[in-house]
Motif scaffolding. Structure first.
Motif, mmCIF file in Angstrom:
data_model
loop_
_atom_site.group_PDB
_atom_site.id
_atom_site.type_symbol
_atom_site.label_atom_id
_atom_site.label_comp_id
_atom_site.label_asym_id
_atom_site.label_seq_id
_atom_site.Cartn_x
_atom_site.Cartn_y
_atom_site.Cartn_z
ATOM 1 N N TYR A 153 0.665 -1.265 -0.312
ATOM 2 C CA TYR A 153 -0.642 0.310 -0.069
ATOM 3 C C TYR A 153 0.797 1.458 0.027
ATOM 4 N N ALA A 154 2.241 1.085 0.769
ATOM 5 C CA ALA A 154 2.707 2.086 0.547
ATOM 6 C C ALA A 154 2.959 2.265 -0.881
ATOM 7 N N ILE A 155 3.318 1.583 -1.616
ATOM 8 C CA ILE A 155 4.006 1.629 -3.452
ATOM 9 C C ILE A 155 3.193 2.199 -3.607
ATOM 10 N N ILE A 156 2.337 1.488 -3.825
ATOM 11 C CA ILE A 156 0.677 2.430 -4.660
ATOM 12 C C ILE A 156 1.052 4.160 -4.074
ATOM 13 N N GLY A 157 0.863 3.977 -2.452
ATOM 14 C CA GLY A 157 0.677 5.771 -2.740
ATOM 15 C C GLY A 157 1.703 6.584 -3.158
ATOM 16 N N GLU A 158 3.210 5.961 -3.202
ATOM 17 C CA GLU A 158 4.171 6.959 -3.484
ATOM 18 C C GLU A 158 3.853 6.246 -5.228
ATOM 19 N N VAL A 159 3.816 5.590 -6.090
ATOM 20 C CA VAL A 159 3.558 5.619 -7.278
ATOM 21 C C VAL A 159 2.523 7.193 -8.232
ATOM 22 N N ALA A 160 0.791 6.757 -7.163
ATOM 23 C CA ALA A 160 0.762 8.101 -7.162
ATOM 24 C C ALA A 160 0.977 9.753 -6.591
ATOM 25 N N ALA A 161 1.716 9.567 -6.077
ATOM 26 C CA ALA A 161 2.481 11.181 -6.065
ATOM 27 C C ALA A 161 4.159 10.991 -6.519
ATOM 28 N N LEU A 162 4.048 10.138 -7.339
ATOM 29 C CA LEU A 162 5.324 10.305 -8.595
ATOM 30 C C LEU A 162 5.165 10.234 -9.402
ATOM 31 N N SER A 163 3.288 9.956 -10.341
ATOM 32 C CA SER A 163 2.861 10.932 -11.217
ATOM 33 C C SER A 163 1.649 11.003 -11.172
ATOM 34 N N ASP A 164 1.829 12.432 -9.932
ATOM 35 C CA ASP A 164 1.117 13.006 -9.406
ATOM 36 C C ASP A 164 -0.205 13.246 -9.601
ATOM 37 N N GLY A 165 -0.998 11.335 -9.791
ATOM 38 C CA GLY A 165 -1.831 11.566 -9.307
ATOM 39 C C GLY A 165 -2.544 10.616 -10.584
ATOM 40 N N ARG A 166 -1.268 10.594 -11.984
ATOM 41 C CA ARG A 166 -2.523 10.085 -13.175
ATOM 42 C C ARG A 166 -2.116 8.802 -13.039
ATOM 43 N N LEU A 167 -1.954 7.698 -12.182
ATOM 44 C CA LEU A 167 -1.581 6.443 -12.145
ATOM 45 C C LEU A 167 -2.078 6.245 -10.687
ATOM 46 N N SER A 168 -2.950 5.040 -10.874
ATOM 47 C CA SER A 168 -3.568 4.794 -9.263
ATOM 48 C C SER A 168 -3.392 3.539 -9.564
ATOM 49 N N LEU A 169 -2.413 2.453 -8.974
ATOM 50 C CA LEU A 169 -2.366 0.894 -8.668
ATOM 51 C C LEU A 169 -3.392 0.162 -8.727
ATOM 52 N N ARG A 170 -3.855 -0.769 -8.557
ATOM 53 C CA ARG A 170 -5.158 -1.413 -7.875
ATOM 54 C C ARG A 170 -4.272 -2.368 -6.985
ATOM 55 N N PRO A 171 -4.682 -2.731 -6.013
ATOM 56 C CA PRO A 171 -3.871 -4.013 -5.465
ATOM 57 C C PRO A 171 -3.364 -5.474 -6.257
ATOM 58 N N GLY A 172 -4.733 -6.032 -7.109
ATOM 59 C CA GLY A 172 -4.346 -7.310 -7.804
ATOM 60 C C GLY A 172 -3.204 -6.502 -9.010
ATOM 61 N N THR A 173 -3.059 -5.033 -9.359
ATOM 62 C CA THR A 173 -2.445 -4.651 -10.331
ATOM 63 C C THR A 173 -0.343 -4.933 -9.742
ATOM 64 N N LEU A 174 -0.808 -4.390 -8.953
ATOM 65 C CA LEU A 174 0.178 -4.198 -8.032
ATOM 66 C C LEU A 174 1.004 -5.505 -7.639
ATOM 67 N N TYR A 175 0.114 -6.120 -6.877
ATOM 68 C CA TYR A 175 1.275 -7.775 -6.168
ATOM 69 C C TYR A 175 1.418 -8.600 -7.943
ATOM 70 N N GLY A 176 1.009 -8.439 -8.706
ATOM 71 C CA GLY A 176 1.155 -9.406 -10.149
ATOM 72 C C GLY A 176 2.286 -9.049 -10.516
ATOM 73 N N ALA A 177 2.615 -6.760 -10.540
ATOM 74 C CA ALA A 177 3.711 -6.935 -10.888
ATOM 75 C C ALA A 177 4.695 -6.786 -9.822
ATOM 76 N N LEU A 178 4.174 -6.993 -8.692
ATOM 77 C CA LEU A 178 5.962 -7.477 -8.474
ATOM 78 C C LEU A 178 5.918 -8.898 -8.013
ATOM 79 N N ASP A 179 5.172 -10.217 -8.276
ATOM 80 C CA ASP A 179 5.214 -10.507 -8.687
ATOM 81 C C ASP A 179 6.136 -11.195 -10.017
ATOM 82 N N ARG A 180 6.022 -10.192 -10.582
ATOM 83 C CA ARG A 180 6.503 -10.637 -12.696
ATOM 84 C C ARG A 180 7.890 -9.796 -11.723
ATOM 85 N N LEU A 181 8.062 -8.743 -11.104
ATOM 86 C CA LEU A 181 9.499 -7.334 -10.749
ATOM 87 C C LEU A 181 10.576 -8.926 -9.854
#
Length: 119
Positions: free
Chosen positions: A24-52
């Motif tokens: 959830y901290a990553i979700i918040g940081e990504v939103a801040a880095l993108s100036d609110g343009r990108l909002s990751l959903r938990p399922g999307t984030l955890y899928g990405a983290l698994d791939r990474l």
């Protein structure tokens, strides 16, 4: 991992470059880095983290239990830092090229033109 990186992947790696974070901290940081343009959903984030993680770009830093729930913290791996640095350099060069072309375009637009060679 394919390059160029997709924006969500780039921002996830960027978020982790400063310090290990939980999802959830990553979700918040990504939103801040993108100036609110990108909002990751938990399922999307955890899928990405698994791939990474599978690609060796992100590593599990630690796990802790908070309010009876497991919280995983992730960190950027050395390989992830190298990929992030290379992608950042690629983007920097693209920005420099585009900026130079836009300056030239602006200069051309401001230069008076003559019609058919007549002044």
């Amino acid at each position: 991992m394919d390059t160029p990186l997709r924006e969500p992947t780039y921002l996830i790696l960027t978020a982790l470059a400063r310090e290990p974070m939980h999802g959830y901290a990553i979700i918040g940081e990504v939103a801040a880095l993108s100036d609110g343009r990108l909002s990751l959903r938990p399922g999307t984030l955890y899928g990405a983290l698994d791939r990474l993680t599978d690609a060796g770009l992100v590593e599990l830093d630690r796990e802790e239990t908070v309010d009876g729930r497991l919280r995983r913290y992730y960190r950027l791996s050395p390989s992830g830092a190298s990929i992030l640095a290379a992608e950042t350099e690629r983007l920097r060069r693209n920005v420099e090229a585009a900026t130079a072309r836009l300056r030239a375009h602006k200069t051309q637009a401001l230069t008076p033109r003559t019609a058919g060679g007549l002044a």
